[in-house]
Scaffold this active site. Structure first.
Site, PDB file in Angstrom:
ATOM      1  N   TYR A 183       1.571  -3.253  48.135  1.00 28.68           N
ATOM      2  CA  TYR A 183       1.059  -3.773  46.759  1.00 28.68           C
ATOM      3  C   TYR A 183       0.272  -2.618  46.323  1.00 28.68           C
ATOM      4  O   TYR A 183      -0.197  -1.804  46.608  1.00 28.68           O
ATOM      5  CB  TYR A 183       0.165  -4.888  47.097  1.00 28.68           C
ATOM      6  CG  TYR A 183      -0.595  -5.420  45.703  1.00 28.68           C
ATOM      7  CD1 TYR A 183       0.201  -6.750  45.196  1.00 28.68           C
ATOM      8  CD2 TYR A 183      -1.550  -4.966  45.415  1.00 28.68           C
ATOM      9  CE1 TYR A 183      -0.367  -7.197  44.188  1.00 28.68           C
ATOM     10  CE2 TYR A 183      -2.107  -5.614  43.977  1.00 28.68           C
ATOM     11  CZ  TYR A 183      -1.628  -6.654  43.531  1.00 28.68           C
ATOM     12  OH  TYR A 183      -2.082  -7.150  42.341  1.00 28.68           O
ATOM     13  N   HIS A 186     -25.003 -10.842  47.509  1.00 29.21           N
ATOM     14  CA  HIS A 186     -25.405 -11.981  47.738  1.00 29.21           C
ATOM     15  C   HIS A 186     -25.421 -12.796  46.493  1.00 29.21           C
ATOM     16  O   HIS A 186     -26.048 -12.277  45.519  1.00 29.21           O
ATOM     17  CB  HIS A 186     -26.677 -12.180  48.475  1.00 29.21           C
ATOM     18  CG  HIS A 186     -27.328 -13.439  48.542  1.00 29.21           C
ATOM     19  ND1 HIS A 186     -26.637 -14.420  48.872  1.00 29.21           N
ATOM     20  CD2 HIS A 186     -28.627 -14.122  48.170  1.00 29.21           C
ATOM     21  CE1 HIS A 186     -27.323 -15.677  49.067  1.00 29.21           C
ATOM     22  NE2 HIS A 186     -28.517 -15.397  48.491  1.00 29.21           N
ATOM     23  N   HIS A 243     -27.114 -22.862  51.817  1.00 26.48           N
ATOM     24  CA  HIS A 243     -27.628 -21.594  50.872  1.00 26.48           C
ATOM     25  C   HIS A 243     -26.372 -21.138  50.062  1.00 26.48           C
ATOM     26  O   HIS A 243     -26.527 -21.508  49.029  1.00 26.48           O
ATOM     27  CB  HIS A 243     -28.203 -20.552  51.968  1.00 26.48           C
ATOM     28  CG  HIS A 243     -28.754 -19.527  51.258  1.00 26.48           C
ATOM     29  ND1 HIS A 243     -29.553 -18.452  51.965  1.00 26.48           N
ATOM     30  CD2 HIS A 243     -29.076 -19.249  49.938  1.00 26.48           C
ATOM     31  CE1 HIS A 243     -30.097 -17.639  51.147  1.00 26.48           C
ATOM     32  NE2 HIS A 243     -29.619 -18.125  49.904  1.00 26.48           N
ATOM     33  N   ASP A 299      -4.397 -12.962  50.508  1.00 26.48           N
ATOM     34  CA  ASP A 299      -4.152 -11.614  49.922  1.00 26.48           C
ATOM     35  C   ASP A 299      -5.472 -10.832  50.249  1.00 26.48           C
ATOM     36  O   ASP A 299      -5.354  -9.486  50.432  1.00 26.48           O
ATOM     37  CB  ASP A 299      -3.842 -11.764  48.275  1.00 26.48           C
ATOM     38  CG  ASP A 299      -2.708 -11.932  47.741  1.00 26.48           C
ATOM     39  OD1 ASP A 299      -1.673 -11.547  48.917  1.00 26.48           O
ATOM     40  OD2 ASP A 299      -2.452 -12.228  46.760  1.00 26.48           O
ATOM     41  N   HIS A 343     -25.437 -17.121  44.580  1.00 30.34           N
ATOM     42  CA  HIS A 343     -25.192 -18.572  44.468  1.00 30.34           C
ATOM     43  C   HIS A 343     -24.166 -19.121  43.907  1.00 30.34           C
ATOM     44  O   HIS A 343     -24.149 -19.977  43.245  1.00 30.34           O
ATOM     45  CB  HIS A 343     -26.578 -19.132  43.870  1.00 30.34           C
ATOM     46  CG  HIS A 343     -27.629 -19.043  45.002  1.00 30.34           C
ATOM     47  ND1 HIS A 343     -28.759 -19.873  45.280  1.00 30.34           N
ATOM     48  CD2 HIS A 343     -28.120 -18.114  46.113  1.00 30.34           C
ATOM     49  CE1 HIS A 343     -29.624 -19.459  46.081  1.00 30.34           C
ATOM     50  NE2 HIS A 343     -29.272 -18.280  46.647  1.00 30.34           N
TER      51      HIS A 343
END
Lengths: 232, 232, 232, 232
Positions: free
Chosen positions: D228, D94, D170, D119, D96
């Site tokens: 890839y 998490h 948020h 991708d 910001h």
């Protein structure tokens, strides 16, 4: 010759990448010795990380090379005209610094939206028109300088109070009492250009700062009644 | 005198360039010793890379210099008023940090669009009006402080819950329990200003965060029921 | 084999993160030895900070691996086509550099708004259409190259004067006389893309730079009458 | 206990400031040992430059602290729910981070405008609604996790193909097979968010990338036919 000035101009040139104002070789700084009537300028297209003080090129005010192993900056003739027309300036800077060049490409004067601008530049930063095809073919770099000087006369601007200009579809020139102050003004201009663009996005109807606020900030830093900084 | 406070205020000043909040000398931090009624502030126009703890200037709460070899910041009188009106704050910061100054230039309050803002600042960041010509001429810096304090009273804002303000066409002031927290709030304000501008560009019809979400985030970090961070 | 070319291509690859053009492994540079008909390219998905010159993969112009312990870049077949169609280029770069990729995602050519662009790229940077489902399924990477070459022919563009292209919803390719110049063009393209976007925000009605100004800048750096930089 | 996992989670946390995804302490990473049913997470509000591997807090999947001298991140209950609902993920992040948080504040899904997005993330990045006042008061952090899981079910999204979500007003959560991959996805999300915002400014009528191009890029990196990178 002019070893001290060469070092100063070299150091002012090196500040351009330091302050993030140039990519590759897209900028040049010069400084003048008014007594000798000679100025010193960055050589053309030499990478900043290989530049040395002794690489600086010495020019006279008719645009002739006086000393130096390299060709001078391709914009040298603009510097020549600015030194001749603005008789008390000591240094000139040209860059393609990103935000200032955006305003130049947009073809707009930068309005004075706040005190960051007013602390250094009195009123708008003018953007001069494109040169005509004839002016370009005749003498592109020299006529760029002539156009700047003409525009300042036409608008009745004091080049010491407005030490910056934008050339349409090209980029900014700034100047100052010496090469170092000219770079200082180039940094201010870039920040002012960035803030003006973002400010217009935040408030599309924004107006310039009130004249009395602009005056207050300009004159607390400049002139007889200035009180910003330390007495010298 | 006040050697410990001088060091704290020096270090808080040095955080401004570290966090990218200042160009050149465009910022100042002060911190106060409430028992002695004296505060310590950065000298005016001294470059950050030459600043030393002992250069800090000691002032009293009437705006007189008590100690120091330099002139204090030209914005000192604003700090004086803020310390007098907000009687429990311990530090004050002024900058021209780029995004916060853009909102100040735009003349708009910064709405609370999310929890990054709500974690530190309760409600909008207010933008105060321009001073009148008379207020500028009478005492520009002092009246800037008076206007801020008046606006907080008029809007019934708690200065501890809203530790930041924008001065129209100028820039932000922030404060906190000490100089270091005031700088912390200056960093938060700059990020909040950046995100609010970009958020409005992504969704021009965006609304502030719901009140209950703002409350939740503010009070999980502040007050008796806070549970963010470690118990101290 | 090709040790010198491997080192050059390795160093050109390492310039991508240095100039801020790549996140993680989102970019690749190749360089060719025209006499041998072999080119050298970055291996696929190897982190830049672990890359070594000897990791470079040697390929022929039919897209077969000639030497190397790793698989070549997944975009290798696009490089193959570009080397075959643009018979005098010496290096190719592909990145997802942020601003150029934004224009690619937006599906627009980048107009020439100023001299920063005109100094390196003659006219707009073209954005090619999406491949069809059939073209993708048949041979995605190869058909990307074919589409670029076709578009240059269709628009009658000189690939040396326009050393950059955008692939719609994907990102840019650039090229040059060697790997290092191809990277140089990638840096220019990113700056040009950034400035064009901001310039349009500052003046939504902006027009491309006048043709005579574009010509002046392009030809003072390129061709027989160039006078930028030092004689070699 | 779990010394190896603590080190991995510590290193993943330290990558957040390295990649410019956090200011101050605004982010947290966790990683899980699925056999033991225990996960390790950053302590709440501890500065990154003082963090040590042994400061990591060990939690069980009911949200009880099993070991550690510090309180766990205030967002721990969201991590608990994500580990319980997305039974094969190994790490959660998490932040910001600035651009992703702007989209969260704007309350919009991030459309897939190009291959940089495709991708790694299949389709749009979803933005979930605000929690109600009741949901906030009952259990803010837990209900944040529940809302995310519900939204993925409602939209029939595969959490492995869409390893990112925005919480309205948020910020983002991302996840992956371990803590390091979850951080990788947080970096991708930030870049994707930045490019999508700028892309819409360049072309306000822009459409998502064609489905066949999204498929091509996603499946050349994921699943049985991926080509890839290097074989492992």
């Amino acid at each position: 010759m002019l070893e001290q000035l060469k070092r100063e101009v070299y150091e002012a040139n090196m500040q351009l990448p330091e302050y993030g104002l140039v990519t590759f070789t897209w900028g040049n700084v010069s400084g003048i010795d008014r007594e000798k009537g000679l100025f010193v300028i960055k050589p053309s297209g030499v990478a900043y990380d290989r530049l040395k003080p002794e690489d600086m090129v010495v020019m006279d005010l008719e645009g002739h090379k006086v000393e130096g192993g390299y060709r001078p900056s391709s914009d040298t003739d603009t510097h020549v005209v600015l030194y001749n027309c603005f008789a008390d300036i000591g240094g000139v800077v040209h860059t393609h610094s990103s935000w200032a060049a955006c305003w130049a490409q947009a073809g707009r004067d930068i309005p004075c939206y706040g005190t960051t601008h007013a602390d250094y530049i009195y009123g708008s930063v003018p953007c001069v028109r494109n040169l005509t095809r004839e002016e370009i073919e005749e003498a592109y770099e020299r006529n760029t300088g002539v156009l700047i000087a003409d525009e300042f006369e036409l608008r009745d601007l004091d080049h010491n109070a407005t030490p910056a200009v934008l050339c349409k579809n090209h980029g900014p020139f700034t100047w100052g009492k010496d090469a170092s102050e000219a770079v200082h003004h180039a940094v201010v201009l870039e920040e002012v250009a960035r803030m003006a663009a973002r400010c217009e996005a935040i408030n599309p109807g924004v107006k310039p700062a009130p004249r009395e606020l602009q005056d207050k900030h300009y004159y607390r830093k400049h002139g007889a009644d200035a009180y910003y900084g330390q007495k010298q």
